[in-house]
Design an enzyme around this catalytic site. Sequence first.
Site, PDB file in Angstrom:
ATOM      1  CG  HIS A  42      41.529 -13.470  20.614  1.00  0.00           C
ATOM      2  ND1 HIS A  42      41.545 -12.487  19.667  1.00  0.00           N
ATOM      3  CD2 HIS A  42      40.903 -12.933  21.698  1.00  0.00           C
ATOM      4  CE1 HIS A  42      40.970 -11.394  20.150  1.00  0.00           C
ATOM      5  NE2 HIS A  42      40.565 -11.651  21.377  1.00  0.00           N
ATOM      6  CD  GLU A  99      39.030 -14.016  25.107  1.00  0.00           C
ATOM      7  OE1 GLU A  99      38.279 -13.027  24.947  1.00  0.00           O
ATOM      8  OE2 GLU A  99      40.273 -13.934  25.055  1.00  0.00           O
ATOM      9  CG  HIS A 100      35.947 -12.606  20.967  1.00  0.00           C
ATOM     10  ND1 HIS A 100      35.497 -11.383  20.565  1.00  0.00           N
ATOM     11  CD2 HIS A 100      37.179 -12.406  21.487  1.00  0.00           C
ATOM     12  CE1 HIS A 100      36.423 -10.466  20.807  1.00  0.00           C
ATOM     13  NE2 HIS A 100      37.454 -11.069  21.372  1.00  0.00           N
ATOM     14  CD  GLU A 117      32.050 -12.102  19.073  1.00  0.00           C
ATOM     15  OE1 GLU A 117      32.863 -11.405  19.720  1.00  0.00           O
ATOM     16  OE2 GLU A 117      30.875 -11.733  18.890  1.00  0.00           O
ATOM     17  CD  GLU A 142      40.144  -8.064  21.087  1.00  0.00           C
ATOM     18  OE1 GLU A 142      39.069  -8.687  21.081  1.00  0.00           O
ATOM     19  OE2 GLU A 142      41.156  -8.467  21.681  1.00  0.00           O
TER      20      GLU A 142
END
Length: 434
Positions: free
Chosen positions: A65, A68-69, A139, A146
């Site tokens: 994940h 992905e960022h 990030e 998130e």
Amino acid sequence: MATEVEVEVEIVKPHTDKREYRRIVLKNSLEVLLISDPDTDKSAASMNVGVGYSSDPVGLEGLAHFLEHMLFYASEKYPMEGSYSKYILENGGQYNACTSYEHTNYHFEVNSDCFEEALDRFAQFFLGPLLSADATMREIKAVDSENEKNLLSDGWRMPQLQKHLSDEKHPYHKFGTGNWETLEVQPKAKGLDTRHELIKFYEENYSANLMHLVIYAKENLNAIQSIVEHKFQEIRSNNRDYISFPGQPCTSKHLQILVKAVPIEQGHKLRIVWPITPSILHYKEGPCYYLSHLIGHEGEGSLFSILKSLGWAISLYANEEGWNREFSFFKVTIDLTDDGHEHMKDVVALLFKYIHLLQESGVRKWIFDELASICETNFHYQDKISPIYYAIQIASNMQLYPPKDWLVQSSMPSKFNPSIIHSVINQLSPTNAR
Ligand SMILES: [Zn+2]
């Protein structure tokens, strides 16, 4: 080797669909579906990479994940941070990405006259992302916030609870989002460098042969094909295989359990979950279509109508969820009234009574036929959805279905096979439930 165009593969499409489709395989083994729609104002792309959080290394939960960022940040060709997202937003578009159990999907749409440039920026995710050290820190913090946000949502909490109550040795148990703890504190304590692991993960898993791309554009197929070849055929391929994890996430110790959780939202939800044989293995027979239709039925004499008349339930859904080729779950979700909450055991008893009735009464062909014809009509007369969602829907499933069924997927059960349906009904037993 030049691009292969598989003219012999006929892709089943809706009768009402005037768009043109073509499957190509680039020289690096990237499989692509081209869709030409001269009527569209927006063009879209979706790239599905066949790796997800199930492949996160031990001790680095959330790495897929986090990667992905990082791909959104910047690339060697467009080193200015946020240049991809800025370009898309300035040109009437939207973008996003999503990391799931064994896939990561990247997608965007934009005004059609800006598509080629947007696509060039998008292609850099897979060709030369920057993955810079200073972006790494920021990030990780973005992933952490998130996750903080997810903690306030039952839609994230309850599935994670379900994962947590499964075999610790199975990747289903993992925490796919990640946070500051799993991506910074814990790796550091073990002497792991998160950025180094990130680059390693990218190099090992982002291989063209594990990717599926859908391009939805205004141009004709030949023109789209030449743009795609130009931009995507240099993605590396290391020809590695998909990683699959055989075995079931729920052992006997994770079944026949009752879990009570306090939700964030008001109200009472009752969920009964069973591990079942994945329907994808029998998608033409559609066993879960049949079961969802009957268990979730709202007409006279249905389970729901009884629960409603007793004043116990507000709604009831039954569907397959969280599936892949290795394991799957069938789930019944009932929104209970306060009174229904008091009678939770009686509600469960009525559900099992109904399932028992289905087991006893056998599978009916007329019910299947009726369902099959509704599904067929729905497929052939479906409304057009926006290019971005159409592209995501197809790209996410290209790995799972033969090209002929890339558009149909599991939406059109057509083979009546009572024994397959019956074997799934039999799996919905009290001893197999959570
Ligand atoms: Zn995210």
